[in-house]
Design a protein around this motif. Sequence first.
Motif, PDB file in Angstrom:
ATOM      1  N   ILE A 106     -14.982   0.754 -23.308  1.00 43.88           N
ATOM      2  CA  ILE A 106     -15.439   1.032 -21.942  1.00 43.88           C
ATOM      3  C   ILE A 106     -14.232   1.342 -21.054  1.00 43.88           C
ATOM      4  CG2 ILE A 106     -16.614   0.052 -19.914  1.00 43.88           C
ATOM      5  CD1 ILE A 106     -18.486   0.393 -22.303  1.00 43.88           C
ATOM      6  N   THR A 107     -14.368   2.344 -20.180  1.00 38.01           N
ATOM      7  CA  THR A 107     -13.338   2.625 -19.183  1.00 38.01           C
ATOM      8  C   THR A 107     -13.770   1.995 -17.865  1.00 38.01           C
ATOM      9  OG1 THR A 107     -12.707   4.707 -20.227  1.00 38.01           O
ATOM     10  CG2 THR A 107     -12.085   4.415 -17.919  1.00 38.01           C
ATOM     11  N   SER A 108     -12.993   1.027 -17.407  1.00 39.33           N
ATOM     12  CA  SER A 108     -13.258   0.349 -16.137  1.00 39.33           C
ATOM     13  C   SER A 108     -12.429   1.003 -15.046  1.00 39.33           C
ATOM     14  CB  SER A 108     -12.866  -1.123 -16.230  1.00 39.33           C
ATOM     15  OG  SER A 108     -13.579  -1.765 -17.253  1.00 39.33           O
ATOM     16  N   ILE A 109     -13.004   1.088 -13.851  1.00 38.97           N
ATOM     17  CA  ILE A 109     -12.280   1.569 -12.686  1.00 38.97           C
ATOM     18  C   ILE A 109     -12.023   0.355 -11.797  1.00 38.97           C
ATOM     19  CG2 ILE A 109     -12.268   3.103 -10.681  1.00 38.97           C
ATOM     20  CD1 ILE A 109     -12.479   4.652 -13.295  1.00 38.97           C
ATOM     21  N   GLN A 110     -10.758   0.059 -11.551  1.00 40.78           N
ATOM     22  CA  GLN A 110     -10.393  -1.024 -10.635  1.00 40.78           C
ATOM     23  C   GLN A 110     -10.001  -0.398  -9.308  1.00 40.78           C
ATOM     24  OE1 GLN A 110     -10.251  -4.615 -11.060  1.00 40.78           O
ATOM     25  NE2 GLN A 110     -10.162  -4.288  -8.859  1.00 40.78           N
ATOM     26  N   ASN A 111     -10.803  -0.623  -8.271  1.00 42.81           N
ATOM     27  CA  ASN A 111     -10.502  -0.103  -6.950  1.00 42.81           C
ATOM     28  C   ASN A 111      -9.569  -1.055  -6.218  1.00 42.81           C
ATOM     29  OD1 ASN A 111     -12.131   2.300  -6.893  1.00 42.81           O
ATOM     30  ND2 ASN A 111     -13.903   0.949  -6.853  1.00 42.81           N
ATOM     31  N   ALA A 112      -8.582  -0.507  -5.547  1.00 39.34           N
ATOM     32  CA  ALA A 112      -7.659  -1.288  -4.731  1.00 39.34           C
ATOM     33  C   ALA A 112      -7.545  -0.603  -3.378  1.00 39.34           C
ATOM     34  CB  ALA A 112      -6.299  -1.374  -5.406  1.00 39.34           C
ATOM     35  N   ASP A 113      -8.072  -1.226  -2.342  1.00 38.50           N
ATOM     36  CA  ASP A 113      -8.000  -0.664  -0.994  1.00 38.50           C
ATOM     37  C   ASP A 113      -6.865  -1.359  -0.263  1.00 38.50           C
ATOM     38  OD1 ASP A 113      -8.871   1.038   1.092  1.00 38.50           O
ATOM     39  OD2 ASP A 113      -9.874  -0.656   2.040  1.00 38.50           O
ATOM     40  N   MET A 114      -5.795  -0.627  -0.019  1.00 30.54           N
ATOM     41  CA  MET A 114      -4.584  -1.183   0.578  1.00 30.54           C
ATOM     42  C   MET A 114      -4.720  -1.275   2.099  1.00 30.54           C
ATOM     43  SD  MET A 114      -2.783  -1.673  -2.152  1.00 30.54           S
ATOM     44  CE  MET A 114      -1.076  -1.863  -1.672  1.00 30.54           C
ATOM     45  N   ILE A 115      -4.160  -2.343   2.654  1.00 33.07           N
ATOM     46  CA  ILE A 115      -4.191  -2.586   4.095  1.00 33.07           C
ATOM     47  C   ILE A 115      -2.790  -2.336   4.648  1.00 33.07           C
ATOM     48  CG2 ILE A 115      -4.599  -4.308   5.890  1.00 33.07           C
ATOM     49  CD1 ILE A 115      -6.492  -5.672   3.796  1.00 33.07           C
ATOM     50  N   PRO A 116      -2.663  -1.425   5.633  1.00 27.54           N
ATOM     51  CA  PRO A 116      -1.327  -1.133   6.183  1.00 27.54           C
ATOM     52  C   PRO A 116      -0.733  -2.341   6.900  1.00 27.54           C
ATOM     53  CG  PRO A 116      -2.944   0.491   6.918  1.00 27.54           C
ATOM     54  CD  PRO A 116      -3.698  -0.598   6.233  1.00 27.54           C
ATOM     55  N   LEU A 117       0.594  -2.454   6.829  1.00 26.73           N
ATOM     56  CA  LEU A 117       1.305  -3.449   7.622  1.00 26.73           C
ATOM     57  C   LEU A 117       1.244  -3.046   9.093  1.00 26.73           C
ATOM     58  CD1 LEU A 117       4.471  -3.936   5.380  1.00 26.73           C
ATOM     59  CD2 LEU A 117       2.660  -5.612   5.773  1.00 26.73           C
ATOM     60  N   PRO A 118       1.406  -3.981  10.014  1.00 27.95           N
ATOM     61  CA  PRO A 118       1.416  -3.620  11.440  1.00 27.95           C
ATOM     62  C   PRO A 118       2.515  -2.604  11.751  1.00 27.95           C
ATOM     63  CG  PRO A 118       1.317  -5.997  11.153  1.00 27.95           C
ATOM     64  CD  PRO A 118       1.554  -5.408   9.795  1.00 27.95           C
ATOM     65  N   ASP A 119       2.303  -1.777  12.763  1.00 27.50           N
ATOM     66  CA  ASP A 119       3.262  -0.738  13.145  1.00 27.50           C
ATOM     67  C   ASP A 119       4.637  -1.288  13.495  1.00 27.50           C
ATOM     68  OD1 ASP A 119       1.518   1.324  12.725  1.00 27.50           O
ATOM     69  OD2 ASP A 119       0.854   1.411  14.821  1.00 27.50           O
ATOM     70  N   ASN A 120       4.703  -2.530  13.978  1.00 29.58           N
ATOM     71  CA  ASN A 120       5.989  -3.089  14.371  1.00 29.58           C
ATOM     72  C   ASN A 120       6.807  -3.575  13.170  1.00 29.58           C
ATOM     73  OD1 ASN A 120       4.769  -5.474  13.618  1.00 29.58           O
ATOM     74  ND2 ASN A 120       4.641  -6.313  15.687  1.00 29.58           N
ATOM     75  N   GLY A 121       6.264  -3.432  11.967  1.00 24.69           N
ATOM     76  CA  GLY A 121       6.983  -3.822  10.761  1.00 24.69           C
ATOM     77  C   GLY A 121       6.995  -5.306  10.510  1.00 24.69           C
ATOM     78  N   GLN A 122       6.424  -6.089  11.398  1.00 23.57           N
ATOM     79  CA  GLN A 122       6.378  -7.537  11.242  1.00 23.57           C
ATOM     80  C   GLN A 122       5.102  -7.930  10.520  1.00 23.57           C
ATOM     81  OE1 GLN A 122       8.865  -9.627  12.434  1.00 23.57           O
ATOM     82  NE2 GLN A 122       9.926  -7.720  12.853  1.00 23.57           N
ATOM     83  N   THR A 123       5.216  -8.875   9.602  1.00 18.70           N
ATOM     84  CA  THR A 123       4.003  -9.391   8.986  1.00 18.70           C
ATOM     85  C   THR A 123       3.346 -10.332   9.978  1.00 18.70           C
ATOM     86  OG1 THR A 123       5.195 -11.196   7.948  1.00 18.70           O
ATOM     87  CG2 THR A 123       4.894  -9.200   6.644  1.00 18.70           C
ATOM     88  N   ASP A 124       2.068 -10.482   9.865  1.00 17.76           N
ATOM     89  CA  ASP A 124       1.349 -11.397  10.747  1.00 17.76           C
ATOM     90  C   ASP A 124       0.756 -12.518   9.910  1.00 17.76           C
ATOM     91  OD1 ASP A 124      -0.743 -10.185   9.437  1.00 17.76           O
ATOM     92  OD2 ASP A 124      -1.401  -9.005  11.144  1.00 17.76           O
ATOM     93  N   ASN A 125      -0.136 -13.277  10.470  1.00 21.66           N
ATOM     94  CA  ASN A 125      -0.735 -14.398   9.752  1.00 21.66           C
ATOM     95  C   ASN A 125      -1.867 -13.971   8.829  1.00 21.66           C
ATOM     96  OD1 ASN A 125       0.965 -16.240  10.928  1.00 21.66           O
ATOM     97  ND2 ASN A 125      -0.395 -16.568  12.685  1.00 21.66           N
ATOM     98  N   PHE A 126      -2.121 -12.670   8.736  1.00 19.81           N
ATOM     99  CA  PHE A 126      -3.230 -12.167   7.923  1.00 19.81           C
ATOM    100  C   PHE A 126      -3.120 -12.683   6.489  1.00 19.81           C
ATOM    101  CE2 PHE A 126      -4.929  -8.627   5.308  1.00 19.81           C
ATOM    102  CZ  PHE A 126      -6.256  -8.888   5.558  1.00 19.81           C
ATOM    103  N   THR A 127      -2.178 -12.219   5.734  1.00 18.73           N
ATOM    104  CA  THR A 127      -1.822 -12.733   4.411  1.00 18.73           C
ATOM    105  C   THR A 127      -0.478 -12.144   4.056  1.00 18.73           C
ATOM    106  OG1 THR A 127      -3.133 -10.983   3.430  1.00 18.73           O
ATOM    107  CG2 THR A 127      -4.114 -13.154   3.376  1.00 18.73           C
ATOM    108  N   PRO A 128       0.598 -12.742   4.483  1.00 15.46           N
ATOM    109  CA  PRO A 128       1.904 -12.146   4.263  1.00 15.46           C
ATOM    110  C   PRO A 128       2.236 -11.892   2.807  1.00 15.46           C
ATOM    111  CG  PRO A 128       2.081 -14.277   5.376  1.00 15.46           C
ATOM    112  CD  PRO A 128       0.647 -13.981   5.196  1.00 15.46           C
ATOM    113  N   GLU A 129       1.699 -12.690   1.906  1.00 13.72           N
ATOM    114  CA  GLU A 129       2.006 -12.485   0.493  1.00 13.72           C
ATOM    115  C   GLU A 129       1.051 -11.509  -0.175  1.00 13.72           C
ATOM    116  OE1 GLU A 129      -1.185 -15.436   0.677  1.00 13.72           O
ATOM    117  OE2 GLU A 129       0.706 -15.289   1.739  1.00 13.72           O
ATOM    118  N   GLY A 130       0.064 -11.024   0.526  1.00  9.52           N
ATOM    119  CA  GLY A 130      -0.888 -10.076  -0.037  1.00  9.52           C
ATOM    120  C   GLY A 130      -2.248 -10.704  -0.241  1.00  9.52           C
ATOM    121  N   ASN A 131      -3.197  -9.907  -0.613  1.00 14.25           N
ATOM    122  CA  ASN A 131      -4.542 -10.388  -0.892  1.00 14.25           C
ATOM    123  C   ASN A 131      -4.673 -10.647  -2.379  1.00 14.25           C
ATOM    124  OD1 ASN A 131      -5.530 -10.214   1.725  1.00 14.25           O
ATOM    125  ND2 ASN A 131      -5.928  -8.035   1.500  1.00 14.25           N
TER     126      ASN A 131
END
Length: 150
Positions: A106-131
């Motif tokens: 079977i061929t599986s498709i793994q979707n990954a929807d990337m979330i842009p970092l804030p424009d100021n280049g600073q990470t926020d409390n969203f999830t700094p290490e990623g989802n």
Amino acid sequence: MNNDTLSGFGYMIVRVTTARGAIPLEGAVVTVSNYRPEFEGGRGDTIAVYTTNSSGLTERFSLPAPPRALSMSPGNGKSYETYNISVAKDGYYQQYYINAPVFEGITSIQNADMIPLPDNGQTDNFTPEGNIFFETENGALEGNGEEVDR
């Protein structure tokens, strides 16, 4: 699962996008590793690294999987093998997909929807290490411990 029982192969393509799937991301780095439940987060050894093309897709790649015959009757054990997928691109939060299933033939498709970092280049409390997303036994996708919509 013991590697001796992984006599078949399944396939996967990772599709990387942003804007809720509307814009493909070229140049995202996709790392595939073994799922190792004994390690924190199930992260195991790296198997392969791919880069997405202009359509946001990796090449189709093969991964060891148990034989399809295991799914033909109950009690034969797990009929799929699980892997971890990490997706990274500069300017975006890194995404982790833990325990992604692969079935023989079977061929599986793994979707990954990337979330842009804030424009100021600073990470926020969203999830700094990623989802981090976990595939569950019933096929639901959970993110950082909470069930999420696909």
